[in-house]
Write a protein that holds these residues in place. Structure first.
Motif, mmCIF file in Angstrom:
data_model
loop_
_atom_site.group_PDB
_atom_site.id
_atom_site.type_symbol
_atom_site.label_atom_id
_atom_site.label_comp_id
_atom_site.label_asym_id
_atom_site.label_seq_id
_atom_site.Cartn_x
_atom_site.Cartn_y
_atom_site.Cartn_z
ATOM 1 N N ALA A 1 0.840 -1.204 0.000
ATOM 2 C CA ALA A 1 0.000 0.000 0.000
ATOM 3 C C ALA A 1 0.872 1.251 0.000
ATOM 4 O O ALA A 1 2.080 1.209 0.243
ATOM 5 C CB ALA A 1 -0.913 -0.002 1.225
ATOM 6 N N THR A 2 0.234 2.375 -0.286
ATOM 7 C CA THR A 2 0.895 3.675 -0.179
ATOM 8 C C THR A 2 0.283 4.429 0.992
ATOM 9 O O THR A 2 -0.926 4.363 1.227
ATOM 10 C CB THR A 2 0.718 4.497 -1.464
ATOM 11 O OG1 THR A 2 -0.683 4.660 -1.738
ATOM 12 C CG2 THR A 2 1.379 3.796 -2.638
ATOM 13 N N PRO B 1 0.326 22.405 11.615
ATOM 14 C CA PRO B 1 0.286 22.865 13.005
ATOM 15 C C PRO B 1 -0.985 23.639 13.307
ATOM 16 O O PRO B 1 -1.434 24.473 12.520
ATOM 17 C CB PRO B 1 1.536 23.751 13.125
ATOM 18 C CG PRO B 1 2.467 23.225 12.078
ATOM 19 C CD PRO B 1 1.594 22.778 10.955
ATOM 20 N N SER B 2 -1.589 23.308 14.438
ATOM 21 C CA SER B 2 -2.807 23.950 14.961
ATOM 22 C C SER B 2 -4.056 23.637 14.134
ATOM 23 O O SER B 2 -5.123 24.171 14.422
ATOM 24 C CB SER B 2 -2.623 25.469 15.061
ATOM 25 O OG SER B 2 -1.520 25.775 15.889
ATOM 26 N N GLU B 3 -3.933 22.816 13.099
ATOM 27 C CA GLU B 3 -5.109 22.486 12.281
ATOM 28 C C GLU B 3 -5.445 20.991 12.290
ATOM 29 O O GLU B 3 -6.596 20.620 12.133
ATOM 30 C CB GLU B 3 -4.906 22.965 10.839
ATOM 31 C CG GLU B 3 -4.877 24.487 10.709
ATOM 32 C CD GLU B 3 -4.891 24.926 9.256
ATOM 33 O OE1 GLU B 3 -5.219 24.090 8.383
ATOM 34 O OE2 GLU B 3 -4.554 26.096 8.985
ATOM 35 N N GLY B 4 -4.453 20.154 12.455
ATOM 36 C CA GLY B 4 -4.751 18.733 12.537
ATOM 37 C C GLY B 4 -3.869 17.867 11.668
ATOM 38 O O GLY B 4 -2.924 18.348 11.026
ATOM 39 N N THR B 5 -4.214 16.592 11.639
ATOM 40 C CA THR B 5 -3.401 15.584 10.942
ATOM 41 C C THR B 5 -4.314 14.661 10.139
ATOM 42 O O THR B 5 -5.417 14.331 10.577
ATOM 43 C CB THR B 5 -2.589 14.755 11.956
ATOM 44 O OG1 THR B 5 -1.769 15.628 12.732
ATOM 45 C CG2 THR B 5 -1.705 13.738 11.244
ATOM 46 N N ILE B 6 -3.826 14.262 8.976
ATOM 47 C CA ILE B 6 -4.524 13.277 8.137
ATOM 48 C C ILE B 6 -3.579 12.110 7.887
ATOM 49 O O ILE B 6 -2.439 12.310 7.452
ATOM 50 C CB ILE B 6 -4.973 13.879 6.792
ATOM 51 C CG1 ILE B 6 -5.938 15.042 7.007
ATOM 52 C CG2 ILE B 6 -5.611 12.819 5.918
ATOM 53 C CD1 ILE B 6 -6.318 15.755 5.714
ATOM 54 N N VAL B 7 -4.038 10.916 8.181
ATOM 55 C CA VAL B 7 -3.309 9.689 7.851
ATOM 56 C C VAL B 7 -4.157 8.922 6.842
ATOM 57 O O VAL B 7 -5.304 8.586 7.122
ATOM 58 C CB VAL B 7 -3.052 8.827 9.104
ATOM 59 C CG1 VAL B 7 -2.403 7.506 8.709
ATOM 60 C CG2 VAL B 7 -2.169 9.574 10.097
ATOM 61 N N GLU B 8 -3.579 8.669 5.658
ATOM 62 C CA GLU B 8 -4.323 7.993 4.595
ATOM 63 C C GLU B 8 -3.493 6.837 4.043
ATOM 64 O O GLU B 8 -2.304 6.991 3.754
ATOM 65 C CB GLU B 8 -4.663 8.971 3.465
ATOM 66 C CG GLU B 8 -5.486 8.333 2.346
ATOM 67 C CD GLU B 8 -5.837 9.333 1.259
ATOM 68 O OE1 GLU B 8 -6.783 10.097 1.461
ATOM 69 O OE2 GLU B 8 -5.139 9.338 0.222
ATOM 70 N N VAL B 9 -4.131 5.690 3.911
ATOM 71 C CA VAL B 9 -3.487 4.497 3.360
ATOM 72 C C VAL B 9 -4.352 3.982 2.219
ATOM 73 O O VAL B 9 -5.561 3.800 2.385
ATOM 74 C CB VAL B 9 -3.311 3.402 4.434
ATOM 75 C CG1 VAL B 9 -2.644 2.170 3.832
ATOM 76 C CG2 VAL B 9 -2.482 3.927 5.609
ATOM 77 N N LYS B 10 -3.726 3.740 1.054
ATOM 78 C CA LYS B 10 -4.446 3.237 -0.117
ATOM 79 C C LYS B 10 -3.882 1.871 -0.493
ATOM 80 O O LYS B 10 -2.686 1.734 -0.750
ATOM 81 C CB LYS B 10 -4.307 4.206 -1.289
ATOM 82 C CG LYS B 10 -4.933 5.574 -1.033
ATOM 83 C CD LYS B 10 -4.691 6.529 -2.184
ATOM 84 C CE LYS B 10 -5.431 6.091 -3.439
ATOM 85 N NZ LYS B 10 -5.300 7.087 -4.526
ATOM 86 N N VAL B 11 -4.777 0.884 -0.535
ATOM 87 C CA VAL B 11 -4.383 -0.494 -0.852
ATOM 88 C C VAL B 11 -5.035 -0.894 -2.174
ATOM 89 O O VAL B 11 -6.258 -0.805 -2.305
ATOM 90 C CB VAL B 11 -4.829 -1.474 0.259
ATOM 91 C CG1 VAL B 11 -4.297 -2.871 -0.028
ATOM 92 C CG2 VAL B 11 -4.378 -0.982 1.621
#
Length: 347
Positions: free
Chosen positions: A315-316, A323-333
């Motif tokens: 996967a990728t 900063p101060s806005e957030g985080t996105i974690v994305e995994v594509k299989v």
């Protein structure tokens, strides 16, 4: 060369018997008047009998040396074959056995021995591999049981005590102006609760067993909604994936949510698991504090673990933080679909 002397004595005795038989046939029974030719007739200044003795000794020694050398070469050849067997050099053994310098029966026996040893080595390797796999399975089962035991004990003792302390502090800070120290203590207890929930999340079983990834994520989200202070929104679809890929994605979701609980200070988390364009997409987004820099991302063990797990299933992964806005974690299989077999279709 120790074997030459006994061989020489043997051949000397043999030649002596042959010469005596010939003389007996030519001269008759031993007598002075008939056998005197042995010491009375001279050849090159030596009696004929002495020449017979010298010839007998020379032939015995020569034949003994020749047979000893031949046997030694055969023994050396056989020794080299057995050394090759010990080294597991099957090609050398087969070539040596097929050169026809050894007796056919011995060559056939060596080839049978080589095949037997090769079969035994393969059997031992297979048994060792099976034993190692069984041992690994036992270790993993024990680890899972120990993790579950620790999770139960932490949930029933420390987690409950933290919850009680949090409720007590909340009641003390309501309705009147609380001291800064009391408010700070309340925040510390709440943070400890988040740390404990993140730890319990890590201790959950990583495998889905007989559940689909959607079912596992739904149960995980439902459990978290009852225990955390922030809002969790989710959209979960049934996506056809291999069992190994589902287990890895489930563990990635656990890692990500654990990091969110411990570090993000988020008030909202959105979880998305959908299928788009032959890809299974898992995305977890929060509105927390984010990362200060790329260095924070590169030094985080949890995020490194997420990337490694994504690579293991082909996967990728993409981790974006502001900063101060957030985080996105994305995994594509990528989804591997079975191609229908058209050979059995009727035209």
């Amino acid at each position: 060369m120790k074997g030459i002397l006994p061989r020489s004595l043997f051949f000397m005795a043999l030649f002596a018997a042959v010469i005596f038989s010939i003389l007996l046939a030519l001269l008759g029974l031993p007598a002075v008047n008939t056998w005197s030719v042995l010491w009375e007739d001279f050849v090159a200044g030596l009696p004929f009998g002495i020449w017979l003795f010298v010839l007998m000794v020379a032939l015995s020694t020569g034949i003994s040396w020749w047979t000893e050398s031949l046997s030694r070469s055969k023994v050396q050849e056989i020794e080299e074959i057995f050394q090759a067997l010990l080294r597991n050099d099957n090609q050398t053994v087969i070539e040596a056995a097929q050169m026809k310098t050894l007796p056919p029966k011995l060559s056939a026996s060596i080839l049978k021995l080589q095949k037997l040893l090769e079969s035994q080595r393969k059997s031992l390797a297979r048994i060792a591999n099976e034993r190692a796999e069984t041992q690994d399975q036992l270790i993993q089962e024990r680890l899972v049981m120990e993790r579950q035991r620790l999770a139960r004990e932490l949930h029933d003792s420390v987690s409950q005590q933290l919850f009680a302390a949090s409720m007590l502090l909340s009641s003390m800070t309501e309705g009147k102006e609380a001291s800064p120290a009391l408010l700070q203590t309340e925040k510390m207890v709440q943070q400890a609760q988040l740390e404990m929930r993140a730890l319990l999340l890590h201790l959950r079983p990583a495998a889905l067993h007989d559940k689909s990834l959607r079912q596992g994520l739904f149960e995980l989200v439902s459990e978290l909604k009852e225990k955390v202070y922030f809002t969790i929104e989710h959209k979960l679809e049934e996506v056809p994936l291999q069992k190994g890929a589902e287990d890895h994605l489930f563990r990635i979701a656990q890692e990500t949510l654990s990091n969110t609980l411990r570090h993000s200070k988020a008030t909202e988390v959105h979880i998305l698991f959908i299928e788009r364009d032959n890809f299974a997409i898992l995305r977890i987004q929060d509105n927390g504090v984010g990362f200060e820099s790329e260095q924070s991302k590169s030094t985080s063990y949890g995020l490194k673990h997420i990337e490694e797990r994504a690579i293991e299933i082909g996967a990728t992964s993409k981790i974006v933080s502001v900063p101060s806005e957030g985080t996105i974690v994305e995994v594509k299989v990528p989804i591997e679909r079975k191609i229908p077999d058209d050979t059995n279709s009727v035209s």
